[in-house]
Design an enzyme around this catalytic site. Structure first.
Site, PDB file in Angstrom:
ATOM      1  N   THR B  50       0.841  -1.211   0.000  1.00 29.88           N
ATOM      2  CA  THR B  50       0.000   0.000   0.000  1.00 29.88           C
ATOM      3  C   THR B  50       0.870   1.253   0.000  1.00 29.88           C
ATOM      4  O   THR B  50       0.607   2.221  -0.724  1.00 29.88           O
ATOM      5  CB  THR B  50      -0.926   0.023   1.234  1.00 29.88           C
ATOM      6  OG1 THR B  50      -1.637  -1.202   1.292  1.00 29.88           O
ATOM      7  CG2 THR B  50      -1.911   1.189   1.172  1.00 29.88           C
ATOM      8  N   CYS B  51       1.917   1.235   0.807  1.00 30.16           N
ATOM      9  CA  CYS B  51       2.823   2.381   0.895  1.00 30.16           C
ATOM     10  C   CYS B  51       3.415   2.691  -0.477  1.00 30.16           C
ATOM     11  O   CYS B  51       3.402   3.836  -0.937  1.00 30.16           O
ATOM     12  CB  CYS B  51       3.959   2.095   1.880  1.00 30.16           C
ATOM     13  SG  CYS B  51       3.399   1.518   3.503  1.00 30.16           S
ATOM     14  N   SER B  52       3.923   1.642  -1.140  1.00 31.96           N
ATOM     15  CA  SER B  52       4.653   1.821  -2.399  1.00 31.96           C
ATOM     16  C   SER B  52       3.750   2.123  -3.576  1.00 31.96           C
ATOM     17  O   SER B  52       4.137   2.871  -4.472  1.00 31.96           O
ATOM     18  CB  SER B  52       5.441   0.554  -2.743  1.00 31.96           C
ATOM     19  OG  SER B  52       6.407   0.287  -1.760  1.00 31.96           O
TER      20      SER B  52
END
Lengths: 162, 162
Positions: B50-52
């Site tokens: 999700t972060c990336s």
């Protein structure tokens, strides 16, 4: 814990990694290494200079030669999480044999007695640089640096011992 | 520490990063943010899905728009070491404005009161996902997820508040 040495049985503990199907696996070191000849080499940090540009490439280049001398597995180990180890492994597209595994919590490093305090460099407690040759769980070669230097723990040093 | 909230002065503390000359810098948050409008957004882990693939790209895409509305700095923050944050930042060659900084020890995350226990996923204690808008060190917007979900902390959510 005293640092791991020749003659010791490698401690049992968990490490994790993403498999070929991108599934997160947590496995016991004993189940990975029982009945096999395994090189376990440790680095202070993924994406750090010496680790990335010297230590890991050495094992990737010599992997075929090491395998021809009876080594079943070559495992690269660091106190980083499995996402970071996966991403770092991908920066070596030529790599065929070296597995990148995570000691995310640093617990296995403690069991090996190989902690390296890098808190003032913003890295927390990591692993000393090392290379072990393990034969059916018994340590037959233990090339351990005192910190992050790169003097005895290369692929060539293990080759000489085989 | 209670979680950071609107009206608070952002705590003072140290984060680190590699500058344009590849030198490791340790900077105080107050020095970075005093007198400026700063977005500080936090992610549970570099190289995680999700972060990336969602959180960071959102801020990279909206960076020009955010800057046109008076934002001086957009800072991406995680409990990872600075080598990992540098490597992660490099996976976004299109990025012009977002700075990737490291809370290597997790101490600044504790000061923000935003710790997220991800030990059983092999990541240790990380940061909750969040996005803060700081105006001369004062928190004017605090979009904090309860964990790693991605519901209120996007670039679009901050844009709506500007």
């Amino acid at each position: 814990m005293a640092p791991i040495a020749v003659g010791d049985v490698v401690p049992d503990g968990s490490i994790s990694f993403f498999d070929e199907n991108d599934q997160l696996q947590t496995v016991s070191v004993h189940s990975l290494a029982a009945g096999k000849k395994v090189i376990l080499f440790g680095v202070p940090g993924a994406f750090t200079p010496t680790c990335s540009m010297q230590h890991v490439p050495g094992f990737i280049e010599k992997a075929e030669e090491l395998k021809s001398k009876g080594v079943d597995e070559i495992i690269c180990f660091s106190v980083n999480d499995p996402f970071v180890m996966k991403a770092w492994g991908k920066t070596y597209p030529e790599n065929k044999h070296v597995k990148f595994v995570a000691d995310g919590s640093g617990e296995y490093t403690k069991l090996l007695g190989l902690e390296l305090d890098l808190k003032d460099k913003g890295l927390g407690v990591r692993s000393r640089r090392f290379a072990l040759l393990i034969d059916n769980l018994k340590v037959t070669v233990a090339n351990v640096e005192s910190g992050g230097e790169f003097t005895v723990s290369s692929a060539d040093d293990i080759l000489k011992a085989l």
